[in-house]
Scaffold this motif. Structure first.
Motif, PDB file in Angstrom:
ATOM      1  N   LEU A 101      32.638 -28.558 -25.648  1.00  0.00           N
ATOM      2  CA  LEU A 101      32.206 -27.166 -25.748  1.00  0.00           C
ATOM      3  C   LEU A 101      30.802 -27.123 -26.354  1.00  0.00           C
ATOM      4  O   LEU A 101      30.541 -27.737 -27.383  1.00  0.00           O
ATOM      5  N   VAL A 102      29.891 -26.408 -25.706  1.00  0.00           N
ATOM      6  CA  VAL A 102      28.511 -26.255 -26.168  1.00  0.00           C
ATOM      7  C   VAL A 102      28.293 -24.800 -26.543  1.00  0.00           C
ATOM      8  O   VAL A 102      28.640 -23.901 -25.771  1.00  0.00           O
ATOM      9  N   VAL A 103      27.744 -24.540 -27.715  1.00  0.00           N
ATOM     10  CA  VAL A 103      27.583 -23.166 -28.214  1.00  0.00           C
ATOM     11  C   VAL A 103      26.144 -22.942 -28.656  1.00  0.00           C
ATOM     12  O   VAL A 103      25.550 -23.790 -29.323  1.00  0.00           O
ATOM     13  N   SER A 104      25.571 -21.797 -28.277  1.00  0.00           N
ATOM     14  CA  SER A 104      24.215 -21.454 -28.702  1.00  0.00           C
ATOM     15  C   SER A 104      24.147 -19.964 -29.009  1.00  0.00           C
ATOM     16  O   SER A 104      24.775 -19.153 -28.323  1.00  0.00           O
ATOM     17  N   THR A 105      23.374 -19.603 -30.040  1.00  0.00           N
ATOM     18  CA  THR A 105      23.214 -18.203 -30.428  1.00  0.00           C
ATOM     19  C   THR A 105      21.740 -17.854 -30.567  1.00  0.00           C
ATOM     20  O   THR A 105      20.960 -18.642 -31.101  1.00  0.00           O
ATOM     21  N   MET A 126      21.244 -28.403 -22.418  1.00  0.00           N
ATOM     22  CA  MET A 126      22.220 -29.416 -22.810  1.00  0.00           C
ATOM     23  C   MET A 126      22.880 -30.057 -21.581  1.00  0.00           C
ATOM     24  O   MET A 126      23.781 -30.867 -21.711  1.00  0.00           O
ATOM     25  N   ASN A 127      22.422 -29.635 -20.389  1.00  0.00           N
ATOM     26  CA  ASN A 127      23.002 -30.096 -19.116  1.00  0.00           C
ATOM     27  C   ASN A 127      24.467 -29.673 -18.995  1.00  0.00           C
ATOM     28  O   ASN A 127      25.285 -30.362 -18.388  1.00  0.00           O
ATOM     29  N   ALA A 128      24.766 -28.516 -19.560  1.00  0.00           N
ATOM     30  CA  ALA A 128      26.134 -27.989 -19.532  1.00  0.00           C
ATOM     31  C   ALA A 128      26.185 -26.767 -18.613  1.00  0.00           C
ATOM     32  O   ALA A 128      25.151 -26.230 -18.200  1.00  0.00           O
ATOM     33  N   ILE A 129      27.385 -26.328 -18.301  1.00  0.00           N
ATOM     34  CA  ILE A 129      27.594 -25.168 -17.430  1.00  0.00           C
ATOM     35  C   ILE A 129      28.056 -23.992 -18.284  1.00  0.00           C
ATOM     36  O   ILE A 129      29.098 -24.080 -18.951  1.00  0.00           O
ATOM     37  N   PRO A 130      27.310 -22.874 -18.287  1.00  0.00           N
ATOM     38  CA  PRO A 130      27.709 -21.716 -19.112  1.00  0.00           C
ATOM     39  C   PRO A 130      28.955 -21.055 -18.538  1.00  0.00           C
ATOM     40  O   PRO A 130      29.131 -20.973 -17.324  1.00  0.00           O
ATOM     41  N   LYS A 131      29.795 -20.570 -19.434  1.00  0.00           N
ATOM     42  CA  LYS A 131      31.039 -19.925 -18.991  1.00  0.00           C
ATOM     43  C   LYS A 131      31.283 -18.565 -19.644  1.00  0.00           C
ATOM     44  O   LYS A 131      31.809 -17.666 -19.010  1.00  0.00           O
ATOM     45  N   ILE A 168      19.925  -7.366 -31.152  1.00  0.00           N
ATOM     46  CA  ILE A 168      20.823  -7.958 -30.156  1.00  0.00           C
ATOM     47  C   ILE A 168      21.075  -9.413 -30.540  1.00  0.00           C
ATOM     48  O   ILE A 168      20.137 -10.192 -30.691  1.00  0.00           O
ATOM     49  N   SER A 169      22.333  -9.768 -30.702  1.00  0.00           N
ATOM     50  CA  SER A 169      22.706 -11.164 -30.968  1.00  0.00           C
ATOM     51  C   SER A 169      23.687 -11.611 -29.893  1.00  0.00           C
ATOM     52  O   SER A 169      24.729 -10.979 -29.703  1.00  0.00           O
ATOM     53  N   ILE A 170      23.332 -12.660 -29.189  1.00  0.00           N
ATOM     54  CA  ILE A 170      24.193 -13.174 -28.132  1.00  0.00           C
ATOM     55  C   ILE A 170      24.526 -14.633 -28.396  1.00  0.00           C
ATOM     56  O   ILE A 170      23.665 -15.430 -28.760  1.00  0.00           O
ATOM     57  N   THR A 171      25.799 -14.949 -28.255  1.00  0.00           N
ATOM     58  CA  THR A 171      26.261 -16.330 -28.331  1.00  0.00           C
ATOM     59  C   THR A 171      26.745 -16.743 -26.950  1.00  0.00           C
ATOM     60  O   THR A 171      27.497 -16.011 -26.311  1.00  0.00           O
ATOM     61  N   ALA A 172      26.265 -17.895 -26.492  1.00  0.00           N
ATOM     62  CA  ALA A 172      26.678 -18.429 -25.189  1.00  0.00           C
ATOM     63  C   ALA A 172      27.502 -19.689 -25.389  1.00  0.00           C
ATOM     64  O   ALA A 172      27.220 -20.505 -26.266  1.00  0.00           O
ATOM     65  N   LEU A 173      28.543 -19.817 -24.583  1.00  0.00           N
ATOM     66  CA  LEU A 173      29.407 -21.001 -24.621  1.00  0.00           C
ATOM     67  C   LEU A 173      29.380 -21.665 -23.252  1.00  0.00           C
ATOM     68  O   LEU A 173      29.440 -21.000 -22.218  1.00  0.00           O
ATOM     69  N   GLY A 174      29.293 -22.987 -23.271  1.00  0.00           N
ATOM     70  CA  GLY A 174      29.294 -23.748 -22.023  1.00  0.00           C
ATOM     71  C   GLY A 174      30.110 -25.009 -22.174  1.00  0.00           C
ATOM     72  O   GLY A 174      30.507 -25.391 -23.285  1.00  0.00           O
ATOM     73  N   PHE A 175      30.371 -25.663 -21.053  1.00  0.00           N
ATOM     74  CA  PHE A 175      31.186 -26.873 -21.050  1.00  0.00           C
ATOM     75  C   PHE A 175      30.499 -27.968 -20.249  1.00  0.00           C
ATOM     76  O   PHE A 175      29.770 -27.701 -19.294  1.00  0.00           O
ATOM     77  N   ALA A 176      30.775 -29.198 -20.635  1.00  0.00           N
ATOM     78  CA  ALA A 176      30.298 -30.349 -19.872  1.00  0.00           C
ATOM     79  C   ALA A 176      31.142 -31.564 -20.227  1.00  0.00           C
ATOM     80  O   ALA A 176      31.695 -31.658 -21.337  1.00  0.00           O
ATOM     81  N   GLU A 177      31.267 -32.474 -19.266  1.00  0.00           N
ATOM     82  CA  GLU A 177      31.896 -33.752 -19.574  1.00  0.00           C
ATOM     83  C   GLU A 177      31.031 -34.472 -20.608  1.00  0.00           C
ATOM     84  O   GLU A 177      29.804 -34.344 -20.607  1.00  0.00           O
TER      85      GLU A 177
END
Length: 342
Positions: free
Chosen positions: A48-52, A86-91, A140-149
Motif C-alpha cells: 500500500l502506497v499513501v501520499s497526502t 512510486m510506480n504504483a497504481i492509484p485506487k 484542501i487536503s487530499i490523501t491518495a492510496l495506491g497499490f503495487a507489487e
C-alpha cells in the motif's frame, strides 16, 4: 441570478450525503467507502502506497484566477502524481476541506465536479474525508492510496552508476502559466475596468498551471514494456531540485545535457516575452508534475521509442553532484532553489 445555498442550511451530514451520491465505488479493493468511521481497503497481498498534499488558499492557489472545478481536478492530480512516482497504481482518495463562510454549497459542488472528473480520469474511488469551518480561506487536503507489487515499487534513492536519466513531457510551462495569470491579475487590480487579456497563444502554459496531468500513462507504458525504473520522482518543485534529490539520495552524481531539456515552444516564447530565462524556468519552475526517472542501460532499447519521453543524461560517479553539460561543452553545477514551503 446564480443560486447560492448556505452550507449551514444542509449541515455537515447533508454535505456528506450530497458528495457520496455522486461518487460510486469502482475498484474491487474498496470494500467500504464513505458512510462509516473509516474506509476499508483490501490490500490483496500488495504493498500500500499513501501520499497526502495540502493546498491552502493564498499560498498554493488564488481563487481570483483558479476556477473551482479546475482546482478540484488539480488537487487530485498532484496527489496521483506522487503515487505514479512510486510506480504504483492509484485506487482511492480521501478529501478534507476547510470551508470559510464565503463558500456556498454550489461552490463546493463545483469543486467536487473537478474532483469527480479527476477520479474518473485516474480511475480512483473517493472513500472519505472531513470538513471543517475555516477562518483562513479554502483549505484542501487530499490523501491518495495506491497499490503495487513489492518488486515494482520504485524509490528515489536506488539510482545506479551508468543509469540513463529520462523525463516525461516538457518543463517550465506551469511557471510561465502562473506568471501570465499573475500579470493579468495585477492589471485588473490596477484598473478593475480592464478585462483580462490572455492570448490564445498562451493557452498551453495556462492549462499546465491550472490543470496539470499526473503521468499515469507513463507508468502503464513502462509496465507494458516490462521496464521497472531504477529510481523515480515526480517534478513538483523543479527539475533541478528533483534531480538533486535522486542524486543525493542515491549517493552518486549526474550529468544532464542543456540541449536535451524539453521546453515547449509556447513556454520558450512566453518566458522570452516576460524577460525570463526559458532554461531557468525549465530547471527551477516547479509544478510541472512530470516524471523524472532512471533506467538501466540494457533497457534503453525498450524505452527509446516511448511516447513523450526524453533522455536527458546519465548517472555517474565521475562527478559528486548533478551537473549540466552546456552547448559550449562546459560542465556547470546545477543549483536548485526549488519551492520554499516556509
Amino acid at each position: 441570478m446564480e443560486q447560492r445555498t448556505e452550507l449551514s442550511t444542509i449541515g455537515e451530514f447533508g454535505l456528506i450525503r450530497l458528495i457520496n451520491a455522486k461518487f460510486p465505488i469502482n475498484n474491487p479493493e474498496t470494500l467500504k467507502g464513505i458512510g462509516d468511521d473509516a474506509a476499508v481497503i483490501d490490500s490483496a497481498g500488495k504493498e500500500l502506497v499513501v501520499s497526502t498534499d495540502l493546498l491552502i488558499e493564498g499560498i498554493h492557489f488564488d481563487l481570483s484566477y483558479s476556477p473551482l472545478k479546475l482546482l478540484g481536478y488539480k488537487a487530485v492530480a498532484v496527489n496521483i502524481s506522487d503515487i505514479a512516482a512510486m510506480n504504483a497504481i492509484p485506487k482511492q482518495i480521501t478529501v478534507s476541506l476547510g470551508l470559510s463562510n464565503r463558500i456556498s454549497v454550489e461552490a463546493v459542488e463545483e469543486l467536487y465536479e473537478g474532483i469527480k472528473a479527476a477520479c474518473d480520469e485516474y480511475k480512483v474511488d473517493l472513500v472519505g474525508g472531513d470538513t471543517s469551518a475555516s477562518r483562513s480561506g479554502l483549505v484542501i487536503s487530499i490523501t491518495a492510496l495506491g497499490f503495487a507489487e513489492k518488486e515494482k515499487i520504485v524509490y528515489r534513492n536506488t539510482a545506479k552508476v551508468n543509469d540513463i536519466i529520462c523525463v516525461s513531457g516538457d518543463f517550465g510551462a506551469a511557471l510561465m502559466g502562473l506568471q501570465t495569470l499573475e500579470r493579468e491579475k495585477q492589471v485588473f487590480l490596477a484598473n478593475p475596468d480592464m478585462q483580462p487579456q490572455i492570448d490564445k497563444e498562451k493557452d498551453y502554459v495556462i492549462e499546465r498551471q491550472l490543470k496539470p496531468q499526473a503521468r499515469m500513462d507513463v507508468v502503464y507504458e513502462l509496465r507494458d514494456l516490462g521496464v521497472v525504473p531504477t529510481s523515480m520522482i515526480d517534478v513538483s518543485d523543479g527539475l533541478a531540485a528533483e534531480l538533486l534529490h535522486i542524486s543525493k539520495s542515491s549517493n552518486i552524481g549526474a550529468v544532464i545535457f542543456e540541449d536535451k531539456i524539453p521546453i515547449e515552444d509556447q513556454t520558450y516564447l512566453t518566458a522570452t516575452e516576460l524577460n525570463f530565462s526559458p532554461m531557468t524556468a525549465a530547471l527551477n519552475g516547479g509544478e510541472d508534475y512530470e516524471l523524472l526517472f532512471t533506467v538501466k542501460q540494457e533497457d534503453y532499447e525498450k524505452i527509446k521509442n516511448m511516447n513523450d519521453i526524453s533522455i536527458i543524461g546519465y548517472m555517474t560517479n565521475e562527478v559528486l553532484e548533478p551537473q549540466m553539460m552546456m552547448k559550449s561543452g562546459t560542465l556547470v553545477k546545477i543549483t536548485a532553489p526549488g519551492y520554499e514551503h516556509f
